[in-house]
Write a protein that holds these residues in place. Structure first.
Motif, mmCIF file in Angstrom:
data_model
loop_
_atom_site.group_PDB
_atom_site.id
_atom_site.type_symbol
_atom_site.label_atom_id
_atom_site.label_comp_id
_atom_site.label_asym_id
_atom_site.label_seq_id
_atom_site.Cartn_x
_atom_site.Cartn_y
_atom_site.Cartn_z
ATOM 1 N N ALA A 268 0.918 -1.226 -0.012
ATOM 2 C CA ALA A 268 -0.041 -0.059 0.043
ATOM 3 C C ALA A 268 0.826 1.264 0.089
ATOM 4 O O ALA A 268 0.660 2.325 -0.833
ATOM 5 C CB ALA A 268 -0.880 -0.064 1.454
ATOM 6 N N ALA A 269 1.959 1.121 0.645
ATOM 7 C CA ALA A 269 2.773 2.440 0.924
ATOM 8 C C ALA A 269 3.455 2.754 -0.501
ATOM 9 O O ALA A 269 3.842 3.692 -1.037
ATOM 10 C CB ALA A 269 3.731 2.189 1.992
ATOM 11 N N ILE A 270 4.110 1.503 -1.152
ATOM 12 C CA ILE A 270 4.647 1.646 -2.340
ATOM 13 C C ILE A 270 3.712 2.169 -3.585
ATOM 14 O O ILE A 270 4.284 3.013 -4.252
ATOM 15 C CB ILE A 270 5.401 0.197 -2.978
ATOM 16 C CG1 ILE A 270 6.440 -0.029 -1.890
ATOM 17 C CG2 ILE A 270 5.581 0.176 -4.393
ATOM 18 C CD1 ILE A 270 7.489 0.454 -2.138
ATOM 19 N N SER A 327 -3.616 4.951 13.351
ATOM 20 C CA SER A 327 -4.465 5.766 12.702
ATOM 21 C C SER A 327 -3.941 6.379 11.582
ATOM 22 O O SER A 327 -4.666 6.631 10.572
ATOM 23 C CB SER A 327 -4.965 6.986 13.530
ATOM 24 O OG SER A 327 -3.682 7.572 14.168
ATOM 25 N N ARG A 328 -2.525 6.757 11.487
ATOM 26 C CA ARG A 328 -1.958 7.254 10.347
ATOM 27 C C ARG A 328 -1.848 6.328 8.944
ATOM 28 O O ARG A 328 -2.215 6.822 8.063
ATOM 29 C CB ARG A 328 -0.483 7.758 10.560
ATOM 30 C CG ARG A 328 0.159 8.350 9.467
ATOM 31 C CD ARG A 328 1.688 8.812 9.849
ATOM 32 N NE ARG A 328 1.838 9.816 10.422
ATOM 33 C CZ ARG A 328 2.855 10.520 11.044
ATOM 34 N NH1 ARG A 328 4.075 9.978 10.446
ATOM 35 N NH2 ARG A 328 2.875 11.396 11.758
ATOM 36 N N ALA A 329 -1.403 4.978 9.129
ATOM 37 C CA ALA A 329 -1.864 4.303 8.164
ATOM 38 C C ALA A 329 -3.305 3.883 7.432
ATOM 39 O O ALA A 329 -3.471 3.937 6.480
ATOM 40 C CB ALA A 329 -1.167 2.511 8.651
ATOM 41 N N GLU A 330 -4.134 4.150 8.585
ATOM 42 C CA GLU A 330 -5.466 4.094 8.174
ATOM 43 C C GLU A 330 -5.946 5.256 7.412
ATOM 44 O O GLU A 330 -6.596 5.267 6.268
ATOM 45 C CB GLU A 330 -6.529 3.987 9.185
ATOM 46 C CG GLU A 330 -6.382 2.503 9.935
ATOM 47 C CD GLU A 330 -7.401 2.357 11.081
ATOM 48 O OE1 GLU A 330 -7.796 3.451 11.844
ATOM 49 O OE2 GLU A 330 -7.857 1.392 11.454
ATOM 50 N N ASP A 331 -5.401 6.304 7.774
ATOM 51 C CA ASP A 331 -6.010 7.613 7.268
ATOM 52 C C ASP A 331 -5.160 7.899 5.857
ATOM 53 O O ASP A 331 -5.836 8.383 4.871
ATOM 54 C CB ASP A 331 -5.510 8.840 8.108
ATOM 55 C CG ASP A 331 -6.557 8.750 9.462
ATOM 56 O OD1 ASP A 331 -7.469 8.098 9.371
ATOM 57 O OD2 ASP A 331 -6.076 9.501 10.331
ATOM 58 N N LEU A 332 -3.851 7.633 5.676
ATOM 59 C CA LEU A 332 -3.091 7.925 4.453
ATOM 60 C C LEU A 332 -2.884 6.785 3.498
ATOM 61 O O LEU A 332 -3.106 7.078 2.187
ATOM 62 C CB LEU A 332 -1.687 8.293 4.811
ATOM 63 C CG LEU A 332 -1.695 9.658 5.664
ATOM 64 C CD1 LEU A 332 -0.245 10.141 5.728
ATOM 65 C CD2 LEU A 332 -2.642 10.965 4.832
ATOM 66 N N LEU A 333 -3.228 5.629 4.163
ATOM 67 C CA LEU A 333 -3.002 4.194 3.133
ATOM 68 C C LEU A 333 -4.159 3.714 3.145
ATOM 69 O O LEU A 333 -4.334 2.843 2.040
ATOM 70 C CB LEU A 333 -1.820 3.592 3.566
ATOM 71 C CG LEU A 333 -0.332 4.110 3.831
ATOM 72 C CD1 LEU A 333 0.413 3.200 4.197
ATOM 73 C CD2 LEU A 333 0.137 4.558 2.544
ATOM 74 N N GLY A 334 -5.323 4.158 3.946
ATOM 75 C CA GLY A 334 -6.402 3.045 3.956
ATOM 76 C C GLY A 334 -6.036 1.445 4.364
ATOM 77 O O GLY A 334 -6.711 0.553 3.959
ATOM 78 N N PHE A 335 -5.064 1.483 5.086
ATOM 79 C CA PHE A 335 -4.678 -0.092 5.699
ATOM 80 C C PHE A 335 -4.910 -0.251 7.027
ATOM 81 O O PHE A 335 -4.835 0.619 7.882
ATOM 82 C CB PHE A 335 -2.948 0.020 5.369
ATOM 83 C CG PHE A 335 -2.675 -1.396 6.054
ATOM 84 C CD1 PHE A 335 -2.627 -2.427 5.488
ATOM 85 C CD2 PHE A 335 -1.972 -1.202 7.345
ATOM 86 C CE1 PHE A 335 -2.105 -3.506 6.152
ATOM 87 C CE2 PHE A 335 -1.540 -2.249 7.932
ATOM 88 C CZ PHE A 335 -1.647 -3.652 7.232
ATOM 89 N N ARG A 336 -5.656 -1.290 7.050
ATOM 90 C CA ARG A 336 -5.717 -1.816 8.624
ATOM 91 C C ARG A 336 -5.450 -3.318 8.399
ATOM 92 O O ARG A 336 -5.925 -4.161 7.378
ATOM 93 C CB ARG A 336 -7.151 -1.722 9.002
ATOM 94 C CG ARG A 336 -7.467 -1.804 10.389
ATOM 95 C CD ARG A 336 -9.065 -1.771 10.786
ATOM 96 N NE ARG A 336 -9.131 -1.924 11.947
ATOM 97 C CZ ARG A 336 -9.209 -1.064 13.095
ATOM 98 N NH1 ARG A 336 -8.767 0.131 12.841
ATOM 99 N NH2 ARG A 336 -9.337 -1.468 14.563
ATOM 100 N N ALA A 337 -4.653 -3.796 9.663
ATOM 101 C CA ALA A 337 -4.376 -5.116 9.451
ATOM 102 C C ALA A 337 -5.835 -5.794 9.556
ATOM 103 O O ALA A 337 -6.812 -5.548 10.364
ATOM 104 C CB ALA A 337 -3.704 -5.536 10.981
ATOM 105 N N SER A 338 -5.891 -7.257 8.887
ATOM 106 C CA SER A 338 -7.196 -7.803 8.698
ATOM 107 C C SER A 338 -7.117 -9.247 9.367
ATOM 108 O O SER A 338 -8.109 -9.791 9.586
ATOM 109 C CB SER A 338 -7.345 -8.168 7.402
ATOM 110 O OG SER A 338 -6.290 -8.690 6.619
#
Length: 375
Positions: A268-270, A327-338
Motif C-alpha cells: 500500500a505504501a509503495i 491511525s496514520r496508516a488508516e488515514d493515509l494508506l487506507g490500511f488496517r491489519a485484517s
C-alpha cells in the motif's frame, strides 16, 4: 511487463512474503540476500519456500560492486536486509552496526548513483526505536518514559511508573510522533535505517517511505534462530518438549501483526504517493501479553501451557509495553491489519508442526547471562 522490484533480505521471512505479493500484482521481483547461517542453517541454499519466479542474487549489502550491478534493473528498492536480534546486538556491536548501518549506507550510495531509474524506496524500520511505548498517568496525562529505573527492576516491580509523580501508568497506543528512545544496538541501527533513507531520499529527490514494523509472526519465521520473534522462540521450545522461558512476570505486552498484513501494508505504501516522505506504524493496535501469546501457541501445538519457566529476571534494555497507534496508516494508506491473532496463530502452528526446530534458546540465554545482560 510490470515494474521491477529489488528486495534486500528478499529470501527471508518478511521479504519472501512481500515478494509473493508483488508477483501477484504483476511486478517482477529480485531478492538480494546473503542467506545468513543463523537464519538459513549451516549449509544455506535457496529456501524451498522462495517463489521460483523470484530471481535470487546471493550477496552481502556491503558488497558495493555486486549490489550496484543488481540494482541496475530495478525501478523500486525495498531494503529489508538486516542482522536481527535485540539481545545479540548488545554483544556483537561491530557486526550488527557493520551490516545494518554501514550496509544501509552502501545501499544508499548505489541508489544515489542510479537515482535516475529508482522511482521509490521503502525501508523497514522497527517499533524497537520507540523504546517504551506511550503511557497515560492519571495525574500527569500522556508521558513518554525512558527505561524503568534499575532500582525498581532490582526490586522486581515490573509495571511502569510515571517519571514525574511515580504513580502507576496505563499503556496507550503509540503514535509515530512519540519521541524515540532506542534501548539496544539493534534499535539504534533501525533508527539509522529510517533516518538515513529519509534524509538521503529527500536530498536527492527519491520518494521514500519508512515502515515501523511491530512484532511480526507467521510462516517462514526462522525457528532455530534464538534471536527471532518471541512466537517462533516459544514454538521452538515447545516442539522440543522444553518449557518456554518467560522474563519478568509475563505481563509485558506487545502488538503482534501477521506477516501477510505486513506485506499488504508495504505494498500500500509503495503504490501510494501519500506515503512519500512518511513514517508509518504497521501493527494491529491491539496489545497482547507475552504469557498470553505463549499460552495460545502451546494450546495450538497440543503442548502443556502450565509449565512455563517464569524466571522473574529481566534483560538489559527490555521494555514493558508498546503497541501501535494505527491511525496514520488508516488515514493515509487506507490500511488496517485484517488477520486476528487467534486466526494467525492457528495458521502459524499448523506450519510449525511440520518443521524441525533446533532449540538454541538456552545457549542464547547463557550468552546474555555471562555478559551480565540478564539480572
Amino acid at each position: 511487463m510490470g515494474k521491477k522490484v529489488l528486495i534486500t533480505g528478499g529470501a527471508g521471512f518478511i521479504g519472501s512474503h512481500l515478494g509473493d505479493l508483488f508477483l501477484s500484482r504483476g511486478y517482477e521481483v529480485t531478492a538480494y540476500d546473503n542467506l545468513d547461517k543463523q537464519v538459513h542453517g549451516e549449509n544455506p541454499e535457496r529456501p524451498a519456500y522462495l517463489n521460483r519466479e523470484i530471481e535470487l542474487v546471493v550477496g552481502d549489502v556491503r558488497d558495493a560492486d555486486l549490489f550496484s550491478r543488481t540494482l541496475k534493473q530495478a525501478d523500486i528498492l525495498v531494503h529489508f536486509a538486516a542482522a536481527v536480534g535485540v539481545g545479540q546486538s548488545m554483544y556483537e556491536i561491530t557486526r550488527y552496526t557493520s551490516i545494518n548501518t554501514m550496509g544501509a549506507a552502501v545501499v544508499l550510495e548505489q541508489a544515489v548513483q542510479q537515482k535516475d531509474h529508482i522511482e521509490k524506496m521503502l525501508v523497514a524500520s522497527s517499533m524497537s526505536i520507540y523504546g517504551e511505548g506511550l503511557y497515560i498517568c492519571p495525574s500527569c496525562g500522556e508521558v513518554n518514559p525512558k527505561l524503568r529505573p534499575a532500582e525498581q527492576l532490582a526490586s522486581r516491580r515490573w509495571d511502569m511508573l510515571c517519571p514525574v509523580c511515580s504513580q502507576p501508568c496505563i499503556p496507550a497506543p503509540t503514535p509515530e510522533t512519540k519521541p524515540l528512545f532506542p534501548t539496544s544496538v539493534y534499535a539504534v541501527n533501525k533508527r539509522d535505517h529510517e533516518e538515513l533513507f529519509l534524509a538521503v531520499g529527500d536530498a536527492y529527490g527519491i520518494p521514500v517511505t519508512a515502515m515501523r514494523f511491530f512484532n511480526v509472526y507467521g510462516e517462514r519465521q526462522a525457528l532455530s534462530n534464538p534471536y527471532t520473534g518471541v512466537g517462533a522462540i516459544f514454538a521452538s521450545r515447545l516442539l522440543n518438549d522444553k518449557p518456554p522461558v518467560v522474563f519478568e512476570d509475563g505481563g509485558q505486552s506487545r502488538d503482534f501483526i501477521h506477516v501477510h498484513d505486513i506485506a499488504r501494508g508495504c505494498l500500500a505504501a509503495i503504490e501510494s504517493d501519500k506515503a512519500n516522505g512518511e513514517v508509518f506504524n504497521l501493527g494491529t493496535g491491539r496489545k497482547l501479553s507475552i504469557m498470553d501469546v505463549g499460552t495460545a501457541i502451546a494450546r495450538e501445538l497440543g503442548k502443556p501451557s502450565d509449565n512455563f519457566i517464569v524466571n522473574n529476571q529481566y534483560r538489559a534494555g527490555d521494555i514493558r509495553h508498546c503497541y501501535a497507534d494505527i491511525s496514520r496508516a488508516e488515514d493515509l494508506l487506507g490500511f488496517r491489519a485484517s488477520i486476528a491473532f487467534e486466526d494467525g496463530v492457528s495458521e502459524l502452528c499448523s506450519w510449525v508442526g511440520s518443521q524441525t526446530a533446533v532449540d538454541m534458546v538456552d545457549k542464547a540465554t547463557e550468552e546474555l547471562k555471562k555478559r551480565g545482560l540478564t539480572r
